[in-house]
Scaffold this motif. Sequence first.
Motif, short mmCIF file in Angstrom:
data_model
loop_
_atom_site.label_atom_id
_atom_site.label_comp_id
_atom_site.label_asym_id
_atom_site.label_seq_id
_atom_site.Cartn_x
_atom_site.Cartn_y
_atom_site.Cartn_z
N THR A 1 17.45 37.06 44.08
CA THR A 1 18.27 38.16 43.59
C THR A 1 19.48 38.35 44.51
N VAL A 2 20.64 38.51 43.91
CA VAL A 2 21.86 38.85 44.65
C VAL A 2 22.20 40.31 44.33
N ILE A 3 22.28 41.15 45.37
CA ILE A 3 22.66 42.56 45.21
C ILE A 3 24.05 42.74 45.81
N ILE A 4 24.98 43.19 45.00
CA ILE A 4 26.35 43.40 45.47
C ILE A 4 26.60 44.90 45.54
N ASP A 5 26.79 45.40 46.76
CA ASP A 5 27.05 46.82 46.97
C ASP A 5 28.55 47.08 46.87
N GLU A 6 28.93 48.31 46.55
CA GLU A 6 30.34 48.69 46.35
C GLU A 6 31.02 47.72 45.39
N ASN B 1 37.12 42.64 43.22
CA ASN B 1 37.71 42.13 41.99
C ASN B 1 36.82 41.03 41.39
N ILE B 2 37.25 40.51 40.24
CA ILE B 2 36.40 39.59 39.49
C ILE B 2 36.02 38.35 40.30
N THR B 3 36.99 37.74 40.96
CA THR B 3 36.71 36.51 41.70
C THR B 3 35.78 36.77 42.88
N GLU B 4 35.99 37.89 43.59
CA GLU B 4 35.12 38.22 44.72
C GLU B 4 33.67 38.40 44.28
N THR B 5 33.47 38.94 43.10
CA THR B 5 32.12 39.21 42.60
C THR B 5 31.43 37.94 42.10
N LEU B 6 32.18 37.07 41.46
CA LEU B 6 31.59 35.86 40.89
C LEU B 6 31.10 34.89 41.96
N GLY C 1 27.70 50.15 42.16
CA GLY C 1 29.04 50.64 42.49
C GLY C 1 29.46 51.79 41.61
N ASP C 2 30.74 52.13 41.70
CA ASP C 2 31.28 53.25 40.93
C ASP C 2 32.73 52.94 40.58
N GLN C 3 32.97 52.62 39.32
CA GLN C 3 34.32 52.27 38.88
C GLN C 3 35.25 53.47 38.82
N LYS C 4 34.70 54.68 39.06
CA LYS C 4 35.53 55.88 39.06
C LYS C 4 36.11 56.16 40.45
N GLN C 5 35.68 55.40 41.44
CA GLN C 5 36.20 55.60 42.79
C GLN C 5 37.33 54.60 43.05
N THR D 1 43.15 40.87 38.97
CA THR D 1 43.03 41.12 40.42
C THR D 1 42.75 42.57 40.75
N GLU D 2 43.13 43.49 39.86
CA GLU D 2 42.97 44.91 40.15
C GLU D 2 41.81 45.55 39.40
N THR D 3 41.09 44.77 38.61
CA THR D 3 39.92 45.27 37.89
C THR D 3 38.67 44.64 38.47
N SER D 4 37.65 45.44 38.69
CA SER D 4 36.39 44.89 39.20
C SER D 4 35.57 44.29 38.06
N PHE D 5 34.77 43.29 38.39
CA PHE D 5 33.87 42.70 37.39
C PHE D 5 32.85 43.75 36.95
N PHE D 6 32.53 44.65 37.88
CA PHE D 6 31.63 45.77 37.60
C PHE D 6 32.18 46.61 36.43
N GLU D 7 33.46 46.97 36.52
CA GLU D 7 34.08 47.77 35.45
C GLU D 7 34.18 46.95 34.16
N PHE D 8 34.49 45.68 34.31
CA PHE D 8 34.57 44.77 33.15
C PHE D 8 33.24 44.77 32.38
N LEU D 9 32.13 44.67 33.11
CA LEU D 9 30.82 44.65 32.47
C LEU D 9 30.49 45.99 31.81
N ILE D 10 30.79 47.08 32.50
CA ILE D 10 30.51 48.41 31.94
C ILE D 10 31.28 48.62 30.63
N ASN D 11 32.54 48.21 30.62
CA ASN D 11 33.33 48.34 29.40
C ASN D 11 32.75 47.51 28.26
N ARG D 12 32.22 46.32 28.58
CA ARG D 12 31.61 45.48 27.56
C ARG D 12 30.31 46.11 27.03
#
Length: 230
Positions: free
Chosen positions: A29-34, A39-44, A57-61, A97-108
Amino acid sequence: YKDADVVFATCIGIKSDNFIKELGHKFDTVIIDEAGKANITETLVPMELGRKAILVGDQKQLPPYLDSELLDKDDSKSFPNSKFGKKFQIEEIRHATETSFFEFLINRIKEKEFPEENLEMLDFQHRMHPTIGEFISQSFYGGHLKMGHSTANNQLLLDTPFDKEIIIFDTSNVPNSFEQKRDFAVSNEVEATVLLNFIIPELKARNVEAEKMAIIAPYKSQVGLIKKKI
């Protein structure tokens, strides 16, 4: 690494580790905090190393940070002017570059493109007085944030005008109350003056110790201005 139950690393650092690269190991398991700040590349990068991924994480912060010079079209060394960047519109590059993969997934998930059970909201807060918490909840979380059992005890009892958990001082009618910009530095002389000449003295008059005051300013230059005035 082979004997460790848990390995801690940064998103990019884990893939640049020579042993990890040579090992070709997949973590359970990979757990990514914050995750809302990556951004997308950092998360992948770390996600590729695990059989299961949990993003917390929290895409509202704060969103992912990127030096604006890297996207400056007038800078010949910026990414938009590189052989890779020229293939894309600047809006596409900014989104990536300015959108997190976290937010990308939540929107999907909200668009029902991914299963809803993949998303779990941690909906209780235990830090703030309910007055602050409800304000945050209504402003950013659609009223879904709940207040912890003892949060009403988080109080600092003071006389008016400091007898509320949230107090707003409006300086808009003061002459020259706007922010001043010098190069990339942004500061506000009026706000710093109100803070130093009124708010802090009034708090000290009510026996609030300096060690228990916190001043938060959005700009580094404003922090410097306040320190200089102090």
